[in-house]
Design an enzyme around this catalytic site. Sequence first.
Site, mmCIF file in Angstrom:
data_model
loop_
_atom_site.group_PDB
_atom_site.id
_atom_site.type_symbol
_atom_site.label_atom_id
_atom_site.label_comp_id
_atom_site.label_asym_id
_atom_site.label_seq_id
_atom_site.Cartn_x
_atom_site.Cartn_y
_atom_site.Cartn_z
ATOM 1 N N ASN A 36 0.808 -1.210 0.000
ATOM 2 C CA ASN A 36 0.000 0.000 0.000
ATOM 3 C C ASN A 36 0.847 1.269 0.000
ATOM 4 O O ASN A 36 0.390 2.337 0.370
ATOM 5 C CB ASN A 36 -0.945 -0.013 1.217
ATOM 6 C CG ASN A 36 -2.083 0.972 1.059
ATOM 7 O OD1 ASN A 36 -2.523 1.234 -0.057
ATOM 8 N ND2 ASN A 36 -2.530 1.549 2.159
ATOM 9 N N SER A 124 -6.906 2.556 17.408
ATOM 10 C CA SER A 124 -7.550 3.738 16.847
ATOM 11 C C SER A 124 -8.718 4.180 17.714
ATOM 12 O O SER A 124 -9.383 3.361 18.364
ATOM 13 C CB SER A 124 -8.054 3.377 15.443
ATOM 14 O OG SER A 124 -8.959 4.337 14.971
ATOM 15 N N TYR A 149 -12.873 -2.905 9.143
ATOM 16 C CA TYR A 149 -11.589 -2.284 9.501
ATOM 17 C C TYR A 149 -11.572 -1.941 10.990
ATOM 18 O O TYR A 149 -10.655 -2.306 11.727
ATOM 19 C CB TYR A 149 -11.339 -1.015 8.663
ATOM 20 C CG TYR A 149 -10.306 -0.114 9.296
ATOM 21 C CD1 TYR A 149 -8.950 -0.412 9.215
ATOM 22 C CD2 TYR A 149 -10.681 1.014 10.042
ATOM 23 C CE1 TYR A 149 -8.007 0.389 9.845
ATOM 24 C CE2 TYR A 149 -9.749 1.807 10.669
ATOM 25 C CZ TYR A 149 -8.413 1.494 10.568
ATOM 26 O OH TYR A 149 -7.484 2.288 11.196
ATOM 27 N N LYS A 153 -9.416 -3.491 14.597
ATOM 28 C CA LYS A 153 -8.714 -2.769 15.673
ATOM 29 C C LYS A 153 -9.202 -3.280 17.037
ATOM 30 O O LYS A 153 -8.401 -3.536 17.941
ATOM 31 C CB LYS A 153 -8.945 -1.260 15.555
ATOM 32 C CG LYS A 153 -8.285 -0.621 14.333
ATOM 33 C CD LYS A 153 -6.770 -0.698 14.397
ATOM 34 C CE LYS A 153 -6.082 -0.104 13.193
ATOM 35 N NZ LYS A 153 -4.654 -0.463 13.079
HETATM 36 C C1 WQD Z 1 -12.539 13.405 9.068
HETATM 37 C C2 WQD Z 1 -13.745 14.300 8.854
HETATM 38 C C3 WQD Z 1 -15.358 13.449 7.315
HETATM 39 C C4 WQD Z 1 -12.956 13.587 3.720
HETATM 40 C C5 WQD Z 1 -10.828 7.667 9.633
HETATM 41 C C6 WQD Z 1 -11.000 6.268 10.135
HETATM 42 C C7 WQD Z 1 -10.202 6.083 11.384
HETATM 43 C C8 WQD Z 1 -8.750 6.405 11.148
HETATM 44 C C9 WQD Z 1 -8.595 7.746 10.508
HETATM 45 C C10 WQD Z 1 -7.362 5.296 9.476
HETATM 46 C C11 WQD Z 1 -15.059 13.532 8.795
HETATM 47 C C12 WQD Z 1 -14.743 14.719 6.793
HETATM 48 C C13 WQD Z 1 -13.366 13.698 5.026
HETATM 49 C C14 WQD Z 1 -13.526 14.439 2.744
HETATM 50 C C15 WQD Z 1 -14.866 15.459 4.468
HETATM 51 N N1 WQD Z 1 -8.151 5.332 10.465
HETATM 52 N N2 WQD Z 1 -14.319 14.616 5.388
HETATM 53 N N3 WQD Z 1 -14.451 15.352 3.168
HETATM 54 O O1 WQD Z 1 -13.370 9.346 9.366
HETATM 55 O O2 WQD Z 1 -12.505 10.645 11.352
HETATM 56 O O3 WQD Z 1 -11.334 8.594 10.616
HETATM 57 O O4 WQD Z 1 -9.472 7.902 9.401
HETATM 58 O O5 WQD Z 1 -6.559 4.648 9.067
HETATM 59 O O6 WQD Z 1 -10.355 4.791 11.835
HETATM 60 O O7 WQD Z 1 -12.365 6.033 10.382
HETATM 61 O O8 WQD Z 1 -11.158 10.629 9.250
HETATM 62 O O9 WQD Z 1 -10.086 12.114 7.609
HETATM 63 O O10 WQD Z 1 -11.745 10.398 6.792
HETATM 64 O O11 WQD Z 1 -12.572 12.356 8.113
HETATM 65 O O12 WQD Z 1 -15.726 16.296 4.770
HETATM 66 O O13 WQD Z 1 -13.231 14.362 1.554
HETATM 67 O O14 WQD Z 1 -13.612 14.936 7.591
HETATM 68 O O15 WQD Z 1 -16.726 13.425 7.011
HETATM 69 O O16 WQD Z 1 -16.030 14.294 9.417
HETATM 70 P P1 WQD Z 1 -12.234 9.807 10.158
HETATM 71 P P2 WQD Z 1 -11.334 11.344 7.860
#
Ligand code: WQD
Length: 340
Positions: A36, A124, A149, A153
């Site tokens: 990856n 996480s 996923y 964890k």
């Molecule tokens: C953050 C916020 C989205 C993208 C995830 C996994 C977690 C961990 C980290 C990874 C949310 C918003 C996002 C976009 C947006 N694992 N967003 N537009 O979902 O909190 O956590 O990543 O390996 O287990 O669940 O992180 O960065 O995806 O999103 O508005 O294009 O940003 O809706 O509110 P998340 P994220």
Amino acid sequence: MKTVLVSGGAGFIGSHVTVELTQAGYNVVIADDFSNCDETNYNGVCKILGKELPLVKMDFCDAEKVDGLFKEFKIDAVIHFAAFKAVGESVSEPLKYYRNNLLSFMNILEQARKHGGNVLFSSSATVYGQPDKCPVTENTPRKPAESPYGNTKVMCEDILRDSIKAYPGVRGIALRYFNPIGAHPSALIGELPRGVPNNLVPFITQTAIGKREKLSVFGNDYPTEDGTCKRDFIDIVDLAKAHVCAVARMLEGRMEERYEIFNVGTGTPLSVMELVNTFEKVNGVKVNWEFAPRRAGDITAIWADPTLANEKLGWKATRTTAETLASAWAWEKHLKEIGK
Ligand code: WQD
């Protein structure tokens, strides 16, 4: 000098942890199957440190290879990052996620059982689901995972806990990360998503540089001040330093229990809109964005109570959101320069 094996050491978090560990005086062996990521971060790590680090190309699901690795190197502690991490893909390919993420970790624990060992697992905040109350402490109850996923964890935490209980020579720490963002100040290592990014900050930087047309801000009707979700965004170098503190705690015999859990977050929530606005202000660039419907599975808000890590690990987040977002932008520009 103690030796730390970093599985998944060529990835986003693994590469930053490798740099911090090496700078703190540990020998690091990196193992990665490059399924990856490419060699960009590994090369960046070597450049930052001014030396080549041992790199083993291998899949941790291969028990014989893992066995061979532990025979070749005298390993004092293992930090396990090698795992698949795309939440959406895990819903459509659950077996791929369960097989890879569980088996690789069990192969490592088998070695820890055999040789005695210190195991640090990258967990996480996803294990908390949508908590009833924020900030969350380590005692906040875990919720059933929203995705395979997330479930890996939860399951890996339990596999570690049960193994430690059963096998006297095994000790371990689970670090529960909140939302890691940013890049190394050198801009030589950072997040390198394959294809369309799932996470917010790489989507912001790719939009700002013109790789993506528009950022969708998922949902503006959440019950928060500005209607967008709130997260605890933690700087990647700060996060990496928490690993150095945790490894030292294990290797210097300072653990109070043989299995310990720590939240790794800032303790301060920021909304998605606040993050986008700060990014624009700090870097003097515009991000083309629009509101879009909520994304399935997103929780409204979560942030850490990092008191335990502050007190027991002697660790605290120090970089400001402005510094972190400047480093994320510098990294995106570096990627453009090197044609990635
Ligand atoms: C953050 C916020 C989205 C993208 C995830 C996994 C977690 C961990 C980290 C990874 C949310 C918003 C996002 C976009 C947006 N694992 N967003 N537009 O979902 O909190 O956590 O990543 O390996 O287990 O669940 O992180 O960065 O995806 O999103 O508005 O294009 O940003 O809706 O509110 P998340 P994220």
